[in-house]
Motif scaffolding. Structure first.
Motif, mmCIF file in Angstrom:
data_model
loop_
_atom_site.group_PDB
_atom_site.id
_atom_site.type_symbol
_atom_site.label_atom_id
_atom_site.label_comp_id
_atom_site.label_asym_id
_atom_site.label_seq_id
_atom_site.Cartn_x
_atom_site.Cartn_y
_atom_site.Cartn_z
ATOM 1 N N ASN A 177 2.292 15.582 -10.548
ATOM 2 C CA ASN A 177 2.649 15.817 -11.954
ATOM 3 C C ASN A 177 1.448 16.330 -12.745
ATOM 4 O O ASN A 177 1.577 17.195 -13.619
ATOM 5 C CB ASN A 177 3.167 14.536 -12.585
ATOM 6 C CG ASN A 177 4.505 14.104 -11.992
ATOM 7 O OD1 ASN A 177 5.249 14.950 -11.481
ATOM 8 N ND2 ASN A 177 4.816 12.814 -12.064
ATOM 9 N N HIS A 178 0.265 15.798 -12.434
ATOM 10 C CA HIS A 178 -0.943 16.223 -13.154
ATOM 11 C C HIS A 178 -1.263 17.690 -12.838
ATOM 12 O O HIS A 178 -1.684 18.449 -13.730
ATOM 13 C CB HIS A 178 -2.120 15.342 -12.738
ATOM 14 C CG HIS A 178 -3.380 15.625 -13.504
ATOM 15 N ND1 HIS A 178 -3.524 15.358 -14.840
ATOM 16 C CD2 HIS A 178 -4.565 16.190 -13.104
ATOM 17 C CE1 HIS A 178 -4.722 15.701 -15.248
ATOM 18 N NE2 HIS A 178 -5.384 16.228 -14.202
ATOM 19 N N THR A 179 -1.047 18.117 -11.577
ATOM 20 C CA THR A 179 -1.296 19.505 -11.175
ATOM 21 C C THR A 179 -0.359 20.448 -11.928
ATOM 22 O O THR A 179 -0.763 21.520 -12.402
ATOM 23 C CB THR A 179 -1.120 19.672 -9.661
ATOM 24 O OG1 THR A 179 -2.054 18.804 -8.984
ATOM 25 C CG2 THR A 179 -1.363 21.106 -9.223
ATOM 26 N N LYS A 180 0.915 20.048 -12.073
ATOM 27 C CA LYS A 180 1.895 20.889 -12.793
ATOM 28 C C LYS A 180 1.496 21.024 -14.255
ATOM 29 O O LYS A 180 1.592 22.114 -14.846
ATOM 30 C CB LYS A 180 3.276 20.259 -12.695
ATOM 31 C CG LYS A 180 3.887 20.333 -11.304
ATOM 32 C CD LYS A 180 5.262 19.658 -11.299
ATOM 33 C CE LYS A 180 5.847 19.682 -9.872
ATOM 34 N NZ LYS A 180 7.160 18.971 -9.839
ATOM 35 N N GLU A 181 1.056 19.919 -14.874
ATOM 36 C CA GLU A 181 0.671 19.972 -16.283
ATOM 37 C C GLU A 181 -0.544 20.890 -16.469
ATOM 38 O O GLU A 181 -0.622 21.649 -17.447
ATOM 39 C CB GLU A 181 0.322 18.551 -16.776
ATOM 40 C CG GLU A 181 1.520 17.634 -16.887
ATOM 41 C CD GLU A 181 2.465 18.080 -18.003
ATOM 42 O OE1 GLU A 181 1.996 18.699 -18.973
ATOM 43 O OE2 GLU A 181 3.673 17.828 -17.868
ATOM 44 N N THR A 182 -1.482 20.858 -15.515
ATOM 45 C CA THR A 182 -2.676 21.687 -15.613
ATOM 46 C C THR A 182 -2.315 23.168 -15.478
ATOM 47 O O THR A 182 -2.869 24.040 -16.172
ATOM 48 C CB THR A 182 -3.682 21.296 -14.514
ATOM 49 O OG1 THR A 182 -3.990 19.920 -14.646
ATOM 50 C CG2 THR A 182 -4.955 22.120 -14.633
ATOM 51 N N ALA A 183 -1.368 23.448 -14.555
ATOM 52 C CA ALA A 183 -0.967 24.846 -14.331
ATOM 53 C C ALA A 183 -0.318 25.435 -15.576
ATOM 54 O O ALA A 183 -0.415 26.635 -15.834
ATOM 55 C CB ALA A 183 -0.015 24.930 -13.148
ATOM 56 N N ARG A 223 0.796 -1.230 0.000
ATOM 57 C CA ARG A 223 0.000 0.000 0.000
ATOM 58 C C ARG A 223 0.833 1.286 0.000
ATOM 59 O O ARG A 223 0.528 2.228 -0.759
ATOM 60 C CB ARG A 223 -0.952 -0.005 1.199
ATOM 61 C CG ARG A 223 -2.155 -0.931 1.005
ATOM 62 C CD ARG A 223 -2.966 -1.057 2.267
ATOM 63 N NE ARG A 223 -4.158 -1.878 2.060
ATOM 64 C CZ ARG A 223 -4.872 -2.410 3.046
ATOM 65 N NH1 ARG A 223 -4.497 -2.204 4.323
ATOM 66 N NH2 ARG A 223 -5.935 -3.141 2.782
ATOM 67 N N PRO A 224 1.885 1.391 0.827
ATOM 68 C CA PRO A 224 2.648 2.654 0.823
ATOM 69 C C PRO A 224 3.214 3.004 -0.547
ATOM 70 O O PRO A 224 3.158 4.182 -0.954
ATOM 71 C CB PRO A 224 3.765 2.388 1.842
ATOM 72 C CG PRO A 224 3.184 1.357 2.761
ATOM 73 C CD PRO A 224 2.351 0.478 1.898
ATOM 74 N N ALA A 225 3.730 2.019 -1.269
ATOM 75 C CA ALA A 225 4.297 2.296 -2.594
ATOM 76 C C ALA A 225 3.198 2.765 -3.545
ATOM 77 O O ALA A 225 3.410 3.670 -4.382
ATOM 78 C CB ALA A 225 4.974 1.042 -3.151
ATOM 79 N N HIS A 226 2.011 2.166 -3.437
ATOM 80 C CA HIS A 226 0.902 2.575 -4.289
ATOM 81 C C HIS A 226 0.465 4.008 -3.967
ATOM 82 O O HIS A 226 0.218 4.821 -4.877
ATOM 83 C CB HIS A 226 -0.267 1.616 -4.091
ATOM 84 C CG HIS A 226 -1.503 2.010 -4.838
ATOM 85 N ND1 HIS A 226 -1.591 1.963 -6.211
ATOM 86 C CD2 HIS A 226 -2.710 2.487 -4.398
ATOM 87 C CE1 HIS A 226 -2.785 2.374 -6.599
ATOM 88 N NE2 HIS A 226 -3.485 2.701 -5.516
ATOM 89 N N GLU A 227 0.395 4.325 -2.671
ATOM 90 C CA GLU A 227 -0.009 5.669 -2.267
ATOM 91 C C GLU A 227 1.010 6.704 -2.718
ATOM 92 O O GLU A 227 0.650 7.812 -3.138
ATOM 93 C CB GLU A 227 -0.209 5.714 -0.750
ATOM 94 C CG GLU A 227 -1.436 4.908 -0.294
ATOM 95 C CD GLU A 227 -1.474 4.680 1.204
ATOM 96 O OE1 GLU A 227 -0.507 5.097 1.888
ATOM 97 O OE2 GLU A 227 -2.448 4.073 1.689
ATOM 98 N N GLU A 228 2.290 6.360 -2.648
ATOM 99 C CA GLU A 228 3.326 7.274 -3.117
ATOM 100 C C GLU A 228 3.205 7.489 -4.629
ATOM 101 O O GLU A 228 3.373 8.613 -5.132
ATOM 102 C CB GLU A 228 4.709 6.723 -2.775
ATOM 103 C CG GLU A 228 5.880 7.566 -3.280
ATOM 104 C CD GLU A 228 5.874 8.983 -2.709
ATOM 105 O OE1 GLU A 228 6.409 9.882 -3.388
ATOM 106 O OE2 GLU A 228 5.329 9.200 -1.601
ATOM 107 N N ALA A 229 2.896 6.430 -5.361
ATOM 108 C CA ALA A 229 2.708 6.569 -6.807
ATOM 109 C C ALA A 229 1.531 7.472 -7.122
ATOM 110 O O ALA A 229 1.576 8.274 -8.074
ATOM 111 C CB ALA A 229 2.503 5.183 -7.435
ATOM 112 N N LEU A 230 0.447 7.381 -6.324
ATOM 113 C CA LEU A 230 -0.705 8.258 -6.514
ATOM 114 C C LEU A 230 -0.331 9.717 -6.269
ATOM 115 O O LEU A 230 -0.746 10.620 -7.018
ATOM 116 C CB LEU A 230 -1.845 7.844 -5.577
ATOM 117 C CG LEU A 230 -2.664 6.608 -5.982
ATOM 118 C CD1 LEU A 230 -3.646 6.250 -4.876
ATOM 119 C CD2 LEU A 230 -3.397 6.853 -7.289
ATOM 120 N N ARG A 231 0.458 9.961 -5.192
ATOM 121 C CA ARG A 231 0.877 11.343 -4.890
ATOM 122 C C ARG A 231 1.703 11.928 -6.042
ATOM 123 O O ARG A 231 1.515 13.073 -6.440
ATOM 124 C CB ARG A 231 1.670 11.376 -3.582
ATOM 125 C CG ARG A 231 0.792 11.304 -2.325
ATOM 126 C CD ARG A 231 1.583 11.674 -1.083
ATOM 127 N NE ARG A 231 2.606 10.683 -0.776
ATOM 128 C CZ ARG A 231 2.405 9.614 -0.007
ATOM 129 N NH1 ARG A 231 1.195 9.409 0.525
ATOM 130 N NH2 ARG A 231 3.382 8.769 0.252
#
Length: 389
Positions: free
Chosen positions: A382-388, A369-377
């Motif tokens: 990255n998605h927020t930067k692309e949107t900005a 789970r921790p690795a999956h949660e880190e991948a989500l973060r």
């Protein structure tokens, strides 16, 4: 690893051969359903107990018509010239190959009972040479059109084999190999070796497997090779719900083992080619712990215990196990085949498909789970930067 069911139609006192053959058919059909790769029987003549299949070339086509997937291997066809002319063997195997749609294999041997050898007037000092010439003749007949052969025991003028086998270059060929010398011979010829059967322990078989690989790699082969390392569990495979139950039910197999090896010491004195068989005189067939766990003659236990035994052969590098499932009541044999097919074979064929306990799966999920949660973060960042942009 391939799993080969072997039954010889051992018929208990008071039962008819007809009835036992009907049982045998049911056992083979079950073996196909639960995942065994092949079925085989020995060719035993005038046997007193332990086996009743004297004409596997007649039995197999009947079974081939009732099955669609399982392969058929002769374990073994006897090649002394007075028992089977090699050219007739080639014709029969080619016919079986056609009828089975390419599901037949030819295991070969020279005979291991004085009852049969004397009945057919076979000289134990000559049958090894007859076997070897027989293999060469069969391969030549399969491979060449036309073929001919000139040797000490066979002198065949130019001829064409009719019919031709379906498998190319020809159906797989192997040989019974109870001694290191026989293993070397099989590897030198580029054919498979069926090792074991003397109850002398795992070290002997492991050394044979290594010897086969070494010899095969060091030999030039003029014919197409059909290499395979098969190990015979000659005493028997018996699987039950518990190991204690399996052992109790399998104890009668010790008597079968004694009876089937009874001629070995006598044969060892008749010809140097059989000298290695004399070692069987030192086996204590009444030592239950040795026989079940260390003799290399048995796989007996619950599914988990059977898996442990099979894993040992997998670690040695065996390509196939020949599992004798016979000489016990029919209902026990059926149960053993079903348990082995349902729980042991999948462990080696399809381990990823075996259903695991939910707690075990959860135990693997939580650390992930921790690795999956880190991948989500990282994804959201990255998605927020692309949107900005």
């Amino acid at each position: 690893m391939d799993f080969i069911l072997m039954t010889e139609g051992d018929t208990p006192v008071g039962l008819t051969h007809e009835h036992r053959y009907r049982e045998l058919i049911e056992e083979v059909l079950l073996a196909e359903r639960v995942g065994f790769d092949a079925f085989g029987s020995s060719e035993q003549h005038v046997a007193l107990g332990t086996a009743s299949v004297s004409a596997p070339e007649v039995l197999y086509p009947y079974l081939m018509a009732l099955t669609s997937r399982i392969r058929f291997i002769h374990l073994v066809t006897l090649l002394p010239t007075r028992m089977n002319h090699a050219l007739r063997v080639a014709e029969r195997v080619a016919t079986e190959d056609i009828l089975s749609n390419g599901r037949v294999e030819l295991g070969t041997g020279r005979g291991n009972t004085t009852l049969a050898l004397r009945a057919f007037e076979v000289d134990p000092s000559e049958n090894k040479a007859q076997w070897r010439e027989g293999i060469e003749l069969i391969r030549s007949a399969f491979l060449n059109d036309v073929f001919s052969y000139v040797g000490e025991h066979y002198k065949i003028p130019p001829r064409s084999l009719v019919p031709k086998p379906l498998q190319g270059p020809y159906p797989p060929i192997s040989a019974a190999a109870g001694s290191p010398s026989s293993v070397e011979t099989a590897a030198t010829m580029g054919i498979g070796a069926i090792m074991g059967g003397l109850y002398l322990g795992f070290d002997l078989v492991e050394n044979m497997l290594k010897l086969y690989d070494k010899t095969l790699a060091a030999t030039h082969h003029p014919y197409p090779i059909t290499p395979r390392k098969m190990v015979a569990i000659a005493g028997g495979m018996h699987c039950a719900q518990t190991t204690a139950q399996a052992r109790t039910e399998a104890k009668p197999l010790f008597e079968m083992a004694k009876l089937s090896t009874d001629a070995y010491e006598r044969l060892s004195k008749l010809s140097q080619d059989y000298a290695y068989m004399g070692a069987v005189k030192d086996i204590d067939f009444n030592d239950e712990e040795y026989m079940f766990e260390r003799s290399q003659g048995f796989i007996v236990g619950d599914p988990d215990h059977c898996i442990q035994h099979v894993q040992r052969y997998a670690d040695m590098g065996a390509d196939a196990l020949v599992l004798r499932v016979d000489s016990l009541p029919h209902h026990q044999l059926l149960r053993s085949i079903e348990l082995f097919g349902k729980y042991v074979i999948p462990h080696f064929k399809n381990p990823r498909n075996i259903v695991r306990p939910a707690d075990d799966v959860l135990a693997d999920i939580r650390p992930a789970r921790p690795a999956h949660e880190e991948a989500l973060r990282q994804y959201h960042a990255n998605h927020t930067k692309e949107t900005a942009r």
